[in-house]
Design a protein around this motif. Structure first.
Motif, PDB file in Angstrom:
ATOM      1  N   ARG A   1       0.820  -1.220   0.000  1.00 41.81           N
ATOM      2  CA  ARG A   1       0.000   0.000   0.000  1.00 41.81           C
ATOM      3  C   ARG A   1       0.854   1.270   0.000  1.00 41.81           C
ATOM      4  O   ARG A   1       0.378   2.337  -0.348  1.00 41.81           O
ATOM      5  N   ASP A   2       2.131   1.163   0.397  1.00 37.19           N
ATOM      6  CA  ASP A   2       3.023   2.325   0.452  1.00 37.19           C
ATOM      7  C   ASP A   2       4.008   2.381  -0.717  1.00 37.19           C
ATOM      8  O   ASP A   2       4.867   3.257  -0.754  1.00 37.19           O
TER       9      ASP A   2
ATOM     10  N   PHE B   1       0.706  -3.223 -16.080  1.00 36.72           N
ATOM     11  CA  PHE B   1       2.043  -3.466 -15.527  1.00 36.72           C
ATOM     12  C   PHE B   1       3.107  -2.963 -16.505  1.00 36.72           C
ATOM     13  O   PHE B   1       4.065  -2.295 -16.106  1.00 36.72           O
ATOM     14  N   LEU B   2       2.969  -3.306 -17.777  1.00 31.79           N
ATOM     15  CA  LEU B   2       3.910  -2.848 -18.796  1.00 31.79           C
ATOM     16  C   LEU B   2       4.023  -1.328 -18.757  1.00 31.79           C
ATOM     17  O   LEU B   2       5.129  -0.767 -18.722  1.00 31.79           O
ATOM     18  N   GLN B   3       2.896  -0.640 -18.748  1.00 32.27           N
ATOM     19  CA  GLN B   3       2.910   0.822 -18.735  1.00 32.27           C
ATOM     20  C   GLN B   3       3.535   1.368 -17.451  1.00 32.27           C
ATOM     21  O   GLN B   3       4.329   2.315 -17.494  1.00 32.27           O
ATOM     22  N   ALA B   4       3.193   0.773 -16.310  1.00 26.96           N
ATOM     23  CA  ALA B   4       3.775   1.226 -15.035  1.00 26.96           C
ATOM     24  C   ALA B   4       5.286   1.042 -15.040  1.00 26.96           C
ATOM     25  O   ALA B   4       6.032   1.914 -14.583  1.00 26.96           O
ATOM     26  N   ALA B   5       5.760  -0.089 -15.562  1.00 23.61           N
ATOM     27  CA  ALA B   5       7.207  -0.329 -15.638  1.00 23.61           C
ATOM     28  C   ALA B   5       7.861   0.665 -16.584  1.00 23.61           C
ATOM     29  O   ALA B   5       8.930   1.218 -16.274  1.00 23.61           O
TER      30      ALA B   5
ATOM     31  N   THR C   1      10.856   2.772  -3.774  1.00 25.28           N
ATOM     32  CA  THR C   1       9.908   1.688  -3.488  1.00 25.28           C
ATOM     33  C   THR C   1       9.031   1.374  -4.692  1.00 25.28           C
ATOM     34  O   THR C   1       8.614   0.228  -4.859  1.00 25.28           O
ATOM     35  N   ALA C   2       8.762   2.345  -5.552  1.00 30.54           N
ATOM     36  CA  ALA C   2       7.987   2.062  -6.769  1.00 30.54           C
ATOM     37  C   ALA C   2       8.750   1.091  -7.663  1.00 30.54           C
ATOM     38  O   ALA C   2       8.188   0.112  -8.161  1.00 30.54           O
ATOM     39  N   ARG C   3      10.044   1.335  -7.847  1.00 26.07           N
ATOM     40  CA  ARG C   3      10.862   0.414  -8.658  1.00 26.07           C
ATOM     41  C   ARG C   3      10.961  -0.957  -8.003  1.00 26.07           C
ATOM     42  O   ARG C   3      10.905  -1.977  -8.678  1.00 26.07           O
ATOM     43  N   TRP C   4      11.145  -0.958  -6.701  1.00 23.16           N
ATOM     44  CA  TRP C   4      11.259  -2.216  -5.965  1.00 23.16           C
ATOM     45  C   TRP C   4       9.969  -3.020  -6.096  1.00 23.16           C
ATOM     46  O   TRP C   4       9.979  -4.221  -6.368  1.00 23.16           O
TER      47      TRP C   4
END
Length: 181
Positions: free
Chosen positions: A48-49, A107-111, A56-59
């Motif tokens: 959630r964080d 997921f592809l777009q977020a990555a 943390t977004a990359r992780w």
């Protein structure tokens, strides 16, 4: 490997993979301090964080890439509001690229946005901007399945770079994959 895996549950009395006991919701991973790991300190990833900062977004996306290598259904933060505080994983579909899968496209777009720095909407639509950014990131290939596997590997590599030397995503063995088979 994580020392602690926090789950929101596996079985619930309703239709679907949870009702069959073949799905799990993952809320967090925790790693304890290990003086033998080259300086790794205790750390946690609470889903959630995850998008509160760049690291943390990359992780988060690196761990999701590993989950996607082992499970066909992975619903996370960008899928819709229901799983934004956990990952839902199950083996209802085989791992790999599947044309028309909104979960895979978001997921592809977020990555592409959070890991590789492209400017795109995360809307679940595999349009020309998303395809162009995907091709730019992994190269021009005729096979989307190969392109998908290359993207997952590169996301894990980038996440490893921000998570620190003590976390190695590529050799994680996911016991839940076998348990859900």
């Amino acid at each position: 490997k994580p020392d602690v895996f926090v789950s929101g549950g596996c079985y619930v009395e309703k239709a679907g993979r949870h009702g069959e006991g073949k799905a799990v919701d993952i809320d967090a991973f925790h790693w304890h301090e290990d003086s033998n790991s080259g300086g790794m300190t205790a750390r946690s990833l609470v889903t959630r964080d995850a998008f509160k900062n760049f690291v943390t977004a990359r992780w988060y996306l690196g761990i999701e890439a590993i989950l996607r290598q082992h499970f066909g259904t992975v619903l996370g933060f960008h899928y819709n509001s229901a799983p934004e505080d956990h990952w839902h994983v199950d083996n209802g579909t085989p791992p790999g690229w599947r044309e028309g899968s909104r979960a895979r496209v978001v997921f592809l777009q977020a990555a592409l946005v959070h890991v590789f720095g492209h400017v795109l909407d995360i809307d679940g639509i595999l349009g020309p901007k998303t395809r162009g950014a995907w091709e730019f990131t992994v190269g021009k290939l005729d096979d989307d399945h190969v392109r998908w596997e290359m993207l997952l590997a590169r996301v894990v590599d980038r996440a490893n770079g921000v998570a620190g030397s003590g976390w190695r995503g590529g050799d994680v063995e996911w016991a839940p994959a076998a348990a859900l088979a």
